[in-house]
Design a protein around this motif. Structure first.
Motif, mmCIF file in Angstrom:
data_model
loop_
_atom_site.group_PDB
_atom_site.id
_atom_site.type_symbol
_atom_site.label_atom_id
_atom_site.label_comp_id
_atom_site.label_asym_id
_atom_site.label_seq_id
_atom_site.Cartn_x
_atom_site.Cartn_y
_atom_site.Cartn_z
ATOM 1 N N HIS A 212 0.788 -1.098 0.000
ATOM 2 C CA HIS A 212 -0.034 0.037 -0.133
ATOM 3 C C HIS A 212 1.023 1.352 0.134
ATOM 4 C CE1 HIS A 212 -2.750 3.150 1.995
ATOM 5 N NE2 HIS A 212 -3.479 2.661 0.750
ATOM 6 N N CYS A 274 -9.463 4.288 3.038
ATOM 7 C CA CYS A 274 -8.193 4.113 2.972
ATOM 8 C C CYS A 274 -7.600 5.572 3.354
ATOM 9 C CB CYS A 274 -7.631 4.189 1.447
ATOM 10 S SG CYS A 274 -6.004 4.753 0.964
ATOM 11 N N VAL A 276 -5.110 7.414 2.818
ATOM 12 C CA VAL A 276 -4.583 8.202 1.881
ATOM 13 C C VAL A 276 -5.452 8.948 0.925
ATOM 14 C CG1 VAL A 276 -2.955 8.188 -0.121
ATOM 15 C CG2 VAL A 276 -2.366 6.793 1.903
ATOM 16 N N CYS A 277 -6.429 8.178 0.367
ATOM 17 C CA CYS A 277 -7.215 8.633 -0.720
ATOM 18 C C CYS A 277 -8.760 8.568 -0.402
ATOM 19 C CB CYS A 277 -7.037 7.733 -1.979
ATOM 20 S SG CYS A 277 -7.675 6.119 -1.885
ATOM 21 N N CYS A 294 -6.045 -1.272 -1.436
ATOM 22 C CA CYS A 294 -6.810 -0.064 -1.913
ATOM 23 C C CYS A 294 -6.648 0.306 -3.508
ATOM 24 C CB CYS A 294 -6.271 1.254 -1.237
ATOM 25 S SG CYS A 294 -7.138 2.761 -2.144
ATOM 26 N N CYS A 297 -5.183 3.572 -4.834
ATOM 27 C CA CYS A 297 -3.762 3.728 -4.783
ATOM 28 C C CYS A 297 -2.993 2.681 -5.266
ATOM 29 C CB CYS A 297 -3.553 3.581 -2.994
ATOM 30 S SG CYS A 297 -4.309 5.011 -2.148
HETATM 31 ZN ZN LIG Z 1 -6.249 4.898 -1.218
#
Ligand SMILES: [Zn+2]
Length: 314
Positions: A212, A274, A276-277, A294, A297
């Motif tokens: 990830h 997620c 991050v996103c 994800c 990602c």
């Molecule tokens: Zn993500």
């Protein structure tokens, strides 16, 4: 608790499998960072002590016959180290080596019960007594017993150690070494990272995390990575493990367990966002395990095929 055989057991459930045995996946299976934390803990606690007893609660846990457990009695501990996920307690040239597998754990006690354990129905697989009355028990939850101990004059005599690939946290494990390793493998990254003969110490949880961080598909073929992707994977591997070692080091039991779970970005987080996103964390399940990732990602937004999911959706 009156009359308990384990009175002063201040259990430091360093690697508590609790119900994790069953869980495997989202549970608590010790990997490199947790085993390293345990090594650091044992090194400190056993400093200056000798082994005065090694007792077996299960005959099958000890995979070697010679030297016998009694050969360790009276030997001062020289050092505690790690080979991948194997722990190694060295005493005067002899090594007590063990691998906690999926549901094994180590319970430290400042004052071990006097009762000698014997092979039979004890949940304790192995008890190790130290010269100041402290010591530890190795136990294993669940019915599938895979915790293994060895007494050897050389750790390389343990087949699982002889087969180990390089340690990703070794100071001399460079990006170039990693690139060279990857080249020969036309296998998927997820399986490869978990393969102990490829790299020592990474398991199901940290392989999800590393992929990830590297923004790579678990199913990408190792040999297909370009230079930039290879560099990213190497950096993700080192950073993720180093961060986890820092988070785990010096932590007692319960904290260690929670720290591992809390530190996860996608592993064991199916259905969550997620970090991050914000896309949903997806899962691919196999007979004996599952992976989390994800799609945004890692796979260009395309969900990976999952047998179980497609069966459910039919
Ligand atoms: Zn993500």
């Amino acid at each position: 608790m009156h009359g308990s055989e384990e009175p002063a057991t201040l259990a430091l459930d360093v690697l508590s499998g609790d119900v994790a045995g069953a869980l495997g996946e989202n549970g608590w299976v010790p990997e490199l960072p947790e085993v390293q934390a345990l090594v650091d803990f044992l090194r400190e606690r056993t400093d200056g002590l000798a082994i005065v007893g090694v007792e077996l609660g299960s005959v099958s846990v000890l995979k070697t016959f010679n030297p016998p457990p009694t050969s360790l009695h009276g030997l001062p501990i020289s050092t505690v180290s790690r080979h991948g996920k194997f722990l190694d307690i060295e005493a005067q040239g002899l090594h007590l080596v063990f691998h906690l597998a999926r549901a094994g754990w180590l319970r430290w006690s400042d004052a071990l019960a006097a009762t000698t354990i014997r092979p039979g129905k004890s949940p304790i697989a192995l008890r190790c007594r130290l010269s100041d009355g402290s010591g530890f028990d190795l136990t294993e939850a669940g019915t599938r017993k895979s915790l293994a101990a060895y007494i050897v004059s050389d750790p390389a005599l343990v087949p699982g150690i002889a087969r180990l690939g390089p340690d990703p946290m070794a100071a001399d494990f460079t990006a170039a070494d990693f690139a060279a390793l990857l080249k020969g493998h036309r296998t998927q990254l997820k399986g490869l990272l978990k393969d102990q003969s490829f790299l020592a110490g990474v398991g199901n949880a940290y392989s999800d995390e590393v992929l990830h961080v590297a923004r790579l598909s678990p199913f990408a073929l190792a040999s297909s990575l370009d230079e930039e992707q290879t560099k990213r994977l190497y950096a993700a591997l080192r950073d993720t493990l180093a961060g986890a070692v820092r988070a785990a080091s010096g932590k007692p039991a319960q904290d260690l367990k929670d720290a591992k779970r809390a530190g996860m970005r996608v592993h064991g987080r199916t259905g969550q966002a997620c970090p991050v996103c914000g896309d949903v964390v997806r899962e691919v399940s196999f007979a004996d395990s599952s992976l989390q990732y994800c799609a945004t990602c890692q796979t260009g937004g395309k969900p990976l095929a999952d047998r179980r999911m497609s069966r459910l959706l039919k």
